[in-house]
Design an enzyme around this catalytic site. Structure first.
Site, PDB file in Angstrom:
ATOM      1  N   LYS A   8      13.455  60.778 -59.689  1.00  0.00           N
ATOM      2  CA  LYS A   8      13.519  62.292 -59.513  1.00  0.00           C
ATOM      3  C   LYS A   8      13.983  62.151 -57.960  1.00  0.00           C
ATOM      4  CE  LYS A   8      10.022  63.927 -62.530  1.00  0.00           C
ATOM      5  NZ  LYS A   8       8.806  64.433 -62.804  1.00  0.00           N
TER       6      LYS A   8
ATOM      7  N   ALA B 215      13.355  51.375 -54.590  1.00  0.00           N
ATOM      8  CA  ALA B 215      12.782  50.147 -55.524  1.00  0.00           C
ATOM      9  C   ALA B 215      12.069  50.588 -56.655  1.00  0.00           C
ATOM     10  CB  ALA B 215      12.099  49.123 -54.444  1.00  0.00           C
TER      11      ALA B 215
ATOM     12  N   HIS C 155      21.697  50.038 -77.792  1.00  0.00           N
ATOM     13  CA  HIS C 155      21.890  49.760 -79.340  1.00  0.00           C
ATOM     14  C   HIS C 155      21.344  51.014 -79.867  1.00  0.00           C
ATOM     15  CE1 HIS C 155      22.758  45.244 -79.182  1.00  0.00           C
ATOM     16  NE2 HIS C 155      22.267  45.375 -78.181  1.00  0.00           N
TER      17      HIS C 155
END
Length: 192
Positions: free
Chosen positions: A176, A156, A108
């Site tokens: 990264k 994860a 949005h």
């Protein structure tokens, strides 16, 4: 042993589930209690499994971009997967996605000077692509505009805000690249 009526119910549910999609390939399965919006913009390849409680939504009706979701052949996607497409989301063949993963190609607008609430402001959209053979770990979030290369690993809990090159391992928030595969040495090497 299953009764003929129970087998027919199962087959009819699979046929009913496939109605309205752009396409669903042979031997593909989608778990129960999944939610789809604008199924005509969703394509699922063959031999792909999407476990229960998936949420695949195309916002093509709200944007100028296609908002197409394409999931390739031989993919395996865990529980509670979400794909929110304001622009295209492409998941290439043989991608492994763990549970509780979100991929979004929309967000949005956040103009605080507007009298329009954020939830009603126009969507900002940029396509997302996940390369062939990539593994996306548990609870990963992939944000608009990200391109993840071929045979990458996303650790994860990572939040992917920037693109990741082929044959890389990326972790963290923001994610990264920490390793790249060296084909001369045949091993993963740390990125300095």
């Amino acid at each position: 042993m299953y009764s003929i009526s129970r087998i027919n119910d199962y087959l009819n549910n699979k046929i009913f589930l496939k109605r309205g999609f752009a396409s669903i390939g042979n031997n593909s399965n989608i778990g129960k209690k999944s939610y789809f919006q604008n199924k005509k913009y969703i394509e699922i390849g063959k031999d792909t499994t999407i476990l229960s409680y998936a949420r695949l939504q195309s916002y093509a009706h709200l944007t100028d971009t296609p908002g197409y979701i394409k999931i390739g052949d031989g993919c395996y996607i865990g529980f509670y997967f979400s794909a929110l497409a304001g622009a295209n989301i492409i998941i290439e063949d043989n991608v492994l996605i763990a549970s509780h993963v979100l991929i979004s190609s929309e967000n949005h607008s956040i103009d605080p000077e507007s009298e329009i609430p954020y939830m009603n402001q126009p969507l900002q959209c940029s396509p997302v692509k996940i390369g062939e053979g990539t593994w996306v770990g548990e609870k990963v979030i992939i944000l608009p505009g990200v391109q993840i290369g071929k045979k990458c690993v996303v650790g994860a809990g990572s939040v992917v805000t920037k693109s990741i090159p082929d044959f890389s391992i990326a972790v963290g928030n923001p994610a990264k690249v920490i390793k790249k595969y060296n084909f001369l040495n045949h091993k993963w090497e740390k990125v300095l």
